[in-house]
Scaffold this active site. Structure first.
Site, PDB file in Angstrom:
ATOM      1  N   GLY A  59       0.929  -1.244  -0.233  1.00  0.00           N
ATOM      2  CA  GLY A  59      -0.155  -0.017  -0.461  1.00  0.00           C
ATOM      3  C   GLY A  59       0.794   1.515  -0.199  1.00  0.00           C
ATOM      4  N   SER A 104       0.795   3.781  -3.600  1.00  0.00           N
ATOM      5  CA  SER A 104       0.298   4.802  -4.078  1.00  0.00           C
ATOM      6  C   SER A 104      -1.429   5.160  -3.167  1.00  0.00           C
ATOM      7  CB  SER A 104      -0.202   3.977  -5.471  1.00  0.00           C
ATOM      8  OG  SER A 104       0.840   3.203  -5.703  1.00  0.00           O
ATOM      9  N   GLU A 146      12.660  -4.772  -4.899  1.00  0.00           N
ATOM     10  CA  GLU A 146      11.961  -4.259  -6.085  1.00  0.00           C
ATOM     11  C   GLU A 146      11.904  -4.078  -8.014  1.00  0.00           C
ATOM     12  OE1 GLU A 146       8.382  -1.871  -5.845  1.00  0.00           O
ATOM     13  OE2 GLU A 146       7.223  -2.573  -7.611  1.00  0.00           O
TER      14      GLU A 146
HETATM   15  C1  LIG Z   1       0.238  -3.511 -12.768  1.00  0.00           C
HETATM   16  C2  LIG Z   1       0.254  -2.265 -11.982  1.00  0.00           C
HETATM   17  C3  LIG Z   1       0.129  -2.707 -10.488  1.00  0.00           C
HETATM   18  C4  LIG Z   1       0.337  -1.973  -9.587  1.00  0.00           C
HETATM   19  N1  LIG Z   1       0.661  -2.226  -8.275  1.00  0.00           N
HETATM   20  C5  LIG Z   1       0.999  -1.723  -7.132  1.00  0.00           C
HETATM   21  C6  LIG Z   1       0.838  -1.865  -6.168  1.00  0.00           C
HETATM   22  O1  LIG Z   1       1.213  -2.986  -5.723  1.00  0.00           O
HETATM   23  N2  LIG Z   1       0.593  -0.838  -4.779  1.00  0.00           N
HETATM   24  C7  LIG Z   1       1.791  -0.037  -5.261  1.00  0.00           C
HETATM   25  O2  LIG Z   1       1.861   0.783  -3.980  1.00  0.00           O
HETATM   26  N3  LIG Z   1       1.281   1.053  -6.732  1.00  0.00           N
HETATM   27  C8  LIG Z   1       1.112  -0.046  -7.439  1.00  0.00           C
HETATM   28  N4  LIG Z   1       0.965   0.219  -8.854  1.00  0.00           N
HETATM   29  C9  LIG Z   1       1.128   1.970  -8.806  1.00  0.00           C
HETATM   30  C10 LIG Z   1       2.231   2.416  -9.501  1.00  0.00           C
HETATM   31  O3  LIG Z   1       3.177   1.783  -8.631  1.00  0.00           O
HETATM   32  C11 LIG Z   1       2.156   4.315  -9.525  1.00  0.00           C
HETATM   33  O4  LIG Z   1       1.380   3.505 -11.263  1.00  0.00           O
HETATM   34  C12 LIG Z   1       3.509   4.765 -10.366  1.00  0.00           C
HETATM   35  O5  LIG Z   1       3.858   4.276  -9.215  1.00  0.00           O
HETATM   36  C13 LIG Z   1       2.933   5.582 -11.020  1.00  0.00           C
HETATM   37  O6  LIG Z   1       2.241   6.571 -10.200  1.00  0.00           O
HETATM   38  P1  LIG Z   1       0.748   7.151 -10.875  1.00  0.00           P
HETATM   39  O7  LIG Z   1       0.070   5.879 -11.789  1.00  0.00           O
HETATM   40  O8  LIG Z   1      -0.113   8.163 -10.072  1.00  0.00           O
HETATM   41  O9  LIG Z   1       0.727   7.547 -12.015  1.00  0.00           O
HETATM   42  P2  LIG Z   1       1.584  10.399 -11.768  1.00  0.00           P
HETATM   43  O10 LIG Z   1       2.356  10.006 -10.478  1.00  0.00           O
HETATM   44  O11 LIG Z   1       0.814  10.630 -11.928  1.00  0.00           O
HETATM   45  O12 LIG Z   1       2.753   9.864 -13.261  1.00  0.00           O
HETATM   46  C14 LIG Z   1       1.915  10.266 -14.783  1.00  0.00           C
HETATM   47  C15 LIG Z   1       3.089   9.967 -15.689  1.00  0.00           C
HETATM   48  O13 LIG Z   1       3.565  11.563 -14.896  1.00  0.00           O
HETATM   49  C16 LIG Z   1       5.590  11.280 -14.678  1.00  0.00           C
HETATM   50  N5  LIG Z   1       5.983  12.037 -13.509  1.00  0.00           N
HETATM   51  C17 LIG Z   1       5.332  12.121 -12.402  1.00  0.00           C
HETATM   52  N6  LIG Z   1       5.867  12.856 -11.620  1.00  0.00           N
HETATM   53  C18 LIG Z   1       7.182  13.254 -12.841  1.00  0.00           C
HETATM   54  C19 LIG Z   1       8.184  14.194 -12.398  1.00  0.00           C
HETATM   55  N7  LIG Z   1       8.331  14.702 -11.124  1.00  0.00           N
HETATM   56  N8  LIG Z   1       9.226  14.241 -13.610  1.00  0.00           N
HETATM   57  C20 LIG Z   1       8.491  13.693 -14.768  1.00  0.00           C
HETATM   58  N9  LIG Z   1       7.889  12.781 -14.881  1.00  0.00           N
HETATM   59  C21 LIG Z   1       6.895  12.575 -13.850  1.00  0.00           C
HETATM   60  C22 LIG Z   1       4.822   9.873 -14.980  1.00  0.00           C
HETATM   61  O14 LIG Z   1       6.427   9.189 -14.919  1.00  0.00           O
HETATM   62  C23 LIG Z   1       4.225   9.554 -15.280  1.00  0.00           C
HETATM   63  O15 LIG Z   1       4.641   9.453 -17.083  1.00  0.00           O
HETATM   64  C24 LIG Z   1       0.529  -0.800  -9.386  1.00  0.00           C
HETATM   65  C25 LIG Z   1       0.536  -0.431 -11.260  1.00  0.00           C
HETATM   66  C26 LIG Z   1       0.324  -0.920 -12.103  1.00  0.00           C
HETATM   67  C27 LIG Z   1       0.091  -0.465 -13.643  1.00  0.00           C
END
Ligand SMILES: Cc1cc2nc3c(=O)[nH]c(=O)nc-3n(C[C@H](O)[C@H](O)[C@H](O)COP(=O)(O)OP(=O)(O)OC[C@H]3O[C@@H](n4cnc5c(N)ncnc54)[C@H](O)[C@@H]3O)c2cc1C
Lengths: 385, 328
Positions: free
Chosen positions: A133, A135, A251
């Protein structure tokens, strides 16, 4: 200045690890569920408690954990071999995957003696599955802005807030959650702590989220005044950020990051061999082999650094980023290849497999940290920021 | 140890000014003599023959150094050629190079297309099926490519009467040539990377060093990934314990480094802006090599086919098992 590049010198798996490979292959030959390639292509997401228990009976869940807790005290080289064989076979690994890779090592490192004695044997027996947990709806890449909060009570802690994208939450017994124990989201890394949350407690609600391929592997998890006992805190109060950073290195460092679409690649080559069309694609097949051979050597090198006790955080980020690019190129190339001739008959399994992998391939460079975040880490490792 | 020793010589004797002079047609004698007098031609030769008896694994860092200095003489080839010729025939004096290929024309002429250092080499090693040929540069017709600064030339001989030959397993020379160029490419890319990183820290725009811009950081991070991949791919072609680079590992090494060369050259130039393409700035000495060495002995388009065919013929059902067998 570019010491980082000096770390990429060839290393090899020791003979014990290669001998172990035969054991794993034998096990898979008798325990792999008989499923079509598009199901096996879900390996990371494939959930089978029964399969995980059979692995646990061999000592292969939590295999790097000490024997006193039910682990096998094997090193990262053996884990490399196990993970490689599992993913290449398309085994359903997701039940024990997170506890094996992250939660177990985290509890071993930061847990109290009582926590280790309680959780680690359950992990190694595949009786306790874990989810992560981290995100939240407003905390993706910027994890430091986490807002879910645990406040002190006379008996322990009260937890409120919401997590998202939690892989396997409905099928896990426990979550390790990153939450705020002091301060505000503006305080960023300060005031964050990690808790082991028993997901059967009152006040926990889990809502599965369906994905574009029709699967529901991740979820939203709501905490409404969930009462946690004192010993739910893991590690230091306020030490959550440091702990999470260490966990993310686990990870990202494994061979997991090369093989997400390997099932598809093997099946495509198999189809080409059967249809006699392989010669037309010989350079493309060769290129995949060229890249895989190199990436695998890079990954073995990072593993050998782990075995030597180093913490190759930046190296792992580098291999993950270039590795996911390779994983993503496979469905892209094969999708184009099977449709180069609209009149050609396409193997039905291949069609379904490439469709599935193409749909989910974008997640390869999201889960575990996005491409942009990893490139930022590499740049920092190079001294650019 | 040998890599450091040769770097000392290269730093003094293979300066960018020397590279430019030799590329412009100046004599390579001073540089060549400095290297050969220091015994560097005999790195692979046995100790009985007065050599250093290095394994291929120990030779690898030396080749990385040569690549980084855009070496303008066929030193890598000469070291390898002397090892191939030892015990087979008398090793001739002077600069030896490898022909990537050999064709016999109907009139009996021999042609070796685009030979690295063909304009200056004293002798050429070429392979014809299971035979190794030693061809004298003096009696060759040399046709330079006409590419600016290049010493590549197509070479031809009236007849092969004055060549000497001996047996050599088919494919040995091309694997060796591919492996050498993979290592030279990796060494040049490493140096290009260092220059680019340094430049990103030094050059300022909009009030800060350009390395502080995220777009630049990401380009350099990608470059680091491909240079790291190239170094490890090339190293795999130089194991200890075998006399010549293994064919499959050499094919993988040349394909992987040749592909990376294009990307590394283009990112390095992008980050450097206009200064990078000027004659006076040293980056171009290396990026021109990247393209030349990518082509030498076959590009990735050639080697990927070799790898692909070898995979299909291996009978392995899983690509992972095939690639494991390539890196022992
Ligand atoms: C299949 C899958 C399984 C997952 N499982 C888990 C889980 O078990 N537990 C958990 O906690 N999370 C999980 N996640 C979440 C995952 O860790 C997040 O999707 C990831 O950290 C990105 O966050 P976000 O999706 O909110 O994208 P955002 O952070 O909103 O990013 C969107 C875009 O903006 C870009 N961006 C953001 N900040 C910056 C920056 N500073 N500079 C440049 N670009 C930037 C990103 O690279 C991306 O391209 C999972 C995700 C997937 C797809």
């Amino acid at each position: 200045m570019t010491a980082l590049l000096n770390h990429f010198r060839l290393a090899s798996l020791p003979p014990e690890a290669e001998a172990f490979r035969e054991e794993v292959k034998d096990f898979l030959a008798s325990h792999m569920p008989d499923s079509p390639p598009d199901v096996r292509a879900r390996s990371w997401m494939g959930f089978s408690a029964e399969f995980s228990r059979a692995m646990a009976e061999r000592g292969w869940v939590g295999m790097t954990l000490p024997q006193e807790y039910g682990g096998a005290s094997l090193n990262a080289f053996s884990r490399f071999v196990l993970v490689e064989e599992l993913l290449v076979a398309g085994a359903p690994v997701s039940a024990h995957w997170i506890a094996d890779r992250q939660s177990g090592p985290l509890i071993l490192k930061y847990g109290t003696d009582a926590q280790r004695r309680f959780y680690l044997p359950k992990i190694c027996a595949a009786q306790a599955f874990f989810c992560i947990g981290m995100s939240e709806p407003n905390s993706g890449s910027d994890l430091a802005s986490v807002g879910t909060r645990a406040t002190r009570t006379d008996k322990g802690w009260r937890l409120s807030g919401r997590k998202i994208w939690t892989t396997n939450a409905p099928r896990c017994q426990y979550m390790i959650a990153l939450v705020r124990t002091s301060g505000k989201p503006e305080d960023r890394q300060r005031g964050l702590s990690q808790f082991i949350v028993d997901l059967s407690l009152p006040g926990v609600t889990i809502r599965p989220i369906r994905d574009l391929a029709g699967d529901a592997h991740f979820s939203e998890v709501f905490f409404d005044d969930v009462e946690l006992a004192d010993d739910a805190l893991i590690g230091q109060e306020g030490g959550g950020w440091e702990q999470v950073t260490a966990e993310l290195a686990f990870e990202r460092s494994g061979p997991e990051r090369l093989y997400s679409s390997i099932m598809l690649l093997d099946h495509w080559i198999d189809c080409l061999r059967r249809s006699g069309d392989a010669e037309a694609h010989v350079a493309v097949i060769g290129r995949f082999a060229t890249h895989l051979a190199t990436l695998r050597n890079m990954s073995v090198t990072v593993t050998s650094q782990l075995v030597q006790g180093a913490s190759p955080v930046v190296e792992a980020a580098l291999v993950k980023d270039i590795g996911t690019e390779f994983e993503q190129s496979i469905p892209a190339v094969i999708e184009a290849a099977i449709a180069a001739d609209p009149l050609a008959v396409v193997d039905a399994d291949l069609y379904r497999t490439v469709a599935y992998v193409s749909q989910v391939a974008p997640t390869y460079s999201l889960r575990g940290g996005t491409r942009e975040i990893l490139r930022g880490m590499i740049a920092r490792g190079l001294g650019l920021r | 140890m040998f890599a450091e020793a040769i770097e000392e010589i290269l730093k003094d004797q293979c300066t960018p000014a020397v590279v430019r002079a030799i590329e412009a047609g100046g004599s390579p004698a001073v540089l060549w003599n400095a290297i050969s007098d220091a015994g560097f031609l005999e790195l692979l030769a046995s100790e009985n023959d007065g050599g250093a008896a290095l394994s291929l694994a120990e030779l690898f860092p030396v080749l990385i150094a040569l690549g980084g200095y855009a070496i303008p003489v066929p030193l890598a080839q000469s070291v390898a050629a002397r090892a191939l010729l030892a015990d087979r025939m008398t090793i001739p004096e002077g600069m030896l190079t490898f022909a990537p290929g050999l064709r016999r024309l109907n009139d009996g002429r021999l042609v070796c297309p685009v030979v690295p250092f063909g304009t200056i080499a004293d002798h050429v090693l070429a392979q014809d099926e299971g035979r190794l040929l030693l061809l004298p540069g003096a009696s060759a017709t040399r046709t330079a490519t006409g590419v600016h600064g290049s010493m590549v030339a197509t070479m031809s001989w009236q007849i092969d009467a004055d060549s000497i030959h001996t047996d050599l397993a088919a494919g040995t020379l091309s694997a060796f040539g591919a492996a050498l160029h993979a290592a030279l490419l990796a060494g040049a890319m490493r140096r290009v990377f260092d220059m680019t990183l340094q430049y990103a820290n030094d050059r300022s725009q909009f009030g800060k060093s350009i390395g502080k811009f995220q777009a630049i950081q990401h380009q350099i991070s990608v470059m680091a990934e491909h240079v790291a991949a190239s170094l490890i791919a090339a190293e795999a072609a130089f194991p200890a314990g075998v006399p010549t680079p293994p064919p499959l590992a050499s094919a993988i090494a040349k394909a992987r480094t040749s592909e990376a060369a294009v990307l590394v050259a283009s990112i390095s130039h992008a980050v450097h802006g206009a200064i990078g393409v000027t004659e006076e700035y040293d980056l171009q000495l290396l990026t021109r090599r990247l393209h030349e060495w990518r082509i030498a002995h076959g590009s990735e388009a050639h080697w990927n086919q070799i790898v692909g065919r070898s995979l299909l013929q291996s009978g392995q059902d899983r690509i992972v098992d095939f690639v494991r067998s390539a890196s022992v």
